[in-house]
Design a protein around this motif. Structure first.
Motif, PDB file in Angstrom:
ATOM      1  N   GLN A 255      74.951   8.703 -26.765  1.00 14.26           N
ATOM      2  CA  GLN A 255      74.189   7.513 -26.395  1.00 14.26           C
ATOM      3  C   GLN A 255      75.146   6.414 -25.952  1.00 14.26           C
ATOM      4  OE1 GLN A 255      71.759   6.412 -29.730  1.00 14.26           O
ATOM      5  NE2 GLN A 255      70.332   8.117 -29.459  1.00 14.26           N
ATOM      6  N   VAL A 256      74.744   5.723 -24.925  1.00 12.37           N
ATOM      7  CA  VAL A 256      75.553   4.620 -24.395  1.00 12.37           C
ATOM      8  C   VAL A 256      74.791   3.318 -24.558  1.00 12.37           C
ATOM      9  CG1 VAL A 256      76.731   3.663 -22.374  1.00 12.37           C
ATOM     10  CG2 VAL A 256      76.661   6.153 -22.740  1.00 12.37           C
ATOM     11  N   LYS A 257      75.394   2.382 -25.254  1.00 11.82           N
ATOM     12  CA  LYS A 257      74.799   1.057 -25.428  1.00 11.82           C
ATOM     13  C   LYS A 257      75.817   0.015 -24.980  1.00 11.82           C
ATOM     14  CE  LYS A 257      71.700   2.286 -29.227  1.00 11.82           C
ATOM     15  NZ  LYS A 257      71.284   1.979 -30.637  1.00 11.82           N
ATOM     16  N   GLY A 258      75.586  -0.509 -23.785  1.00  7.24           N
ATOM     17  CA  GLY A 258      76.531  -1.480 -23.238  1.00  7.24           C
ATOM     18  C   GLY A 258      77.855  -0.807 -22.963  1.00  7.24           C
ATOM     19  N   ASP A 259      78.909  -1.353 -23.548  1.00  2.00           N
ATOM     20  CA  ASP A 259      80.229  -0.763 -23.362  1.00  2.00           C
ATOM     21  C   ASP A 259      80.567   0.247 -24.455  1.00  2.00           C
ATOM     22  OD1 ASP A 259      80.625  -2.338 -21.145  1.00  2.00           O
ATOM     23  OD2 ASP A 259      81.557  -3.960 -22.283  1.00  2.00           O
ATOM     24  N   TYR A 262      77.994   6.039 -28.434  1.00  2.45           N
ATOM     25  CA  TYR A 262      77.678   6.539 -29.773  1.00  2.45           C
ATOM     26  C   TYR A 262      77.338   8.032 -29.699  1.00  2.45           C
ATOM     27  CZ  TYR A 262      77.111   1.577 -30.823  1.00  2.45           C
ATOM     28  OH  TYR A 262      77.315   0.234 -30.966  1.00  2.45           O
ATOM     29  N   GLU A 264      75.399  10.910 -31.947  1.00  2.00           N
ATOM     30  CA  GLU A 264      74.531  11.181 -33.084  1.00  2.00           C
ATOM     31  C   GLU A 264      74.463  12.695 -33.283  1.00  2.00           C
ATOM     32  OE1 GLU A 264      69.891  10.584 -34.533  1.00  2.00           O
ATOM     33  OE2 GLU A 264      70.586   9.735 -32.643  1.00  2.00           O
TER      34      GLU A 264
END
Length: 316
Positions: A255-259, A262, A264
């Motif tokens: 998962q990519v959140k902003g820069d 992550y 899981e």
């Protein structure tokens, strides 16, 4: 002379023997006692000491007509008169009667089919050829791997001087089919699998057995059938647990959140309902050589077992 009450008891005992061998048995008109049919095999039974009845039975040809097919019948005489001689029927005296009565009881206890072989070469109760033949097999039929290693070869493989005995070690042969899937977010996790295996019913060790090698036949009279320590229900639980562990998968999702990135991770396991497992009992023949030490040889492969059966067998 066989009295009527004695003859009735003999008739009932003969019925039990034939039924243990999976024949369909019925009483027939006098002077005969029983008819027994299994597939294309037909047996007529006479329990008598009467010379005239026996002579008539011996010289008469009997046949059974089923639909359009006519089957010749094997004639089986049970007589307490050891001097009886016949030309065209098989004779059971006291020895054969005691042997097969005992074996039918054992087959019932073990829930097995009695292996009953009637040789036409057996002419009279005094003929020893059939006695030698029946001493070789117990009459108990079990599914097992064939014996390819002789006792003499097993003794040579063991490399020790001693006495050898044949044992049949129980295993749970299983075939499984796994199907179904689980979804984790957008990821599909399948559980499709199929295979064969076998679980040692003494120590729980898993081995490979090719089902096409299994044969179902009578075993040696002197062989020992070892009782399983692990029940079929326990074996099913163990097999299911191992399959669940084997087919468990780890799913990692990025998962990519902003820069930031992550990951899981999720462990996905199949459920019991994903499996269809068929379990049956089979046996592996083992030669046990007792001398200065105990050495056991797989009678199918010739391999030496690493631990004697008395202490729990482990098959290499």
């Amino acid at each position: 002379m066989m009295e009527e009450k004695m003859r009735e008891r003999a008739r009932n005992a003969m019925r039990l023997i034939l039924e243990a061998a999976k024949y369909v048995v019925e009483e027939v008109d006098e002077p005969l006692d029983l008819s027994a049919v299994k597939g294309d095999d037909c047996i007529l039974v006479l329990c008598s000491d009467d010379e005239n009845e026996i002579a008539q039975f011996d010289k008469t040809n009997y046949s059974l007509k089923i639909n359009e097919s006519e089957l010749g019948c094997t004639k089986l005489l049970f007589s307490l008169d050891e001097s009886i001689h016949t030309e065209h029927c098989i004779v059971w005296g006291v020895k054969e009667f005691v042997q097969f009565s005992g074996e039918s009881v054992l087959a019932d206890i073990l829930d097995r089919q009695l292996q009953l072989t009637l040789s036409p070469a057996r002419k009279s109760a005094g003929d020893t050829s059939q006695g030698q033949e029946t001493e070789e097999t117990s009459g108990v039929t079990i599914p097992h791997l064939p014996i390819k290693i002789t006792k003499q070869n097993a003794e040579r493989i063991a490399g020790i001087a001693g006495t050898g005995s044949l044992k049949f070690l129980p295993h749970w042969l299983f075939h499984y089919v796994s199907s179904g899937e689980q979804m984790y977010k957008e990821h599909r996790v399948p559980f499709d699998s199929e295979g064969w295996g076998a679980l040692n019913a003494i120590n729980g060790i898993k081995i490979e057995i090719k089902p096409e090698n299994i044969e179902k036949s009578g075993i040696s009279l002197n062989a020992e059938i070892v009782s399983p320590h692990i029940t079929k229900e326990d074996a099913s639980e163990r097999i299911t647990s191992e399959l669940i562990e084997r087919l468990t998968q780890r799913v990692r999702i990025k998962q990519v959140k902003g820069d930031a990135i992550y990951y899981e991770e999720k462990v996905v396991k199949p459920d019991k309902h994903n499996f269809d497992i068929d379990i049956s009992e089979v046996y592996i023949p083992v030669w046990q050589i007792r001398g200065k030490k105990i050495v056991e040889i797989n009678a199918f492969t010739g391999e030496i077992l690493s631990v004697p059966m008395d202490e729990g067998v482990e098959i290499l």
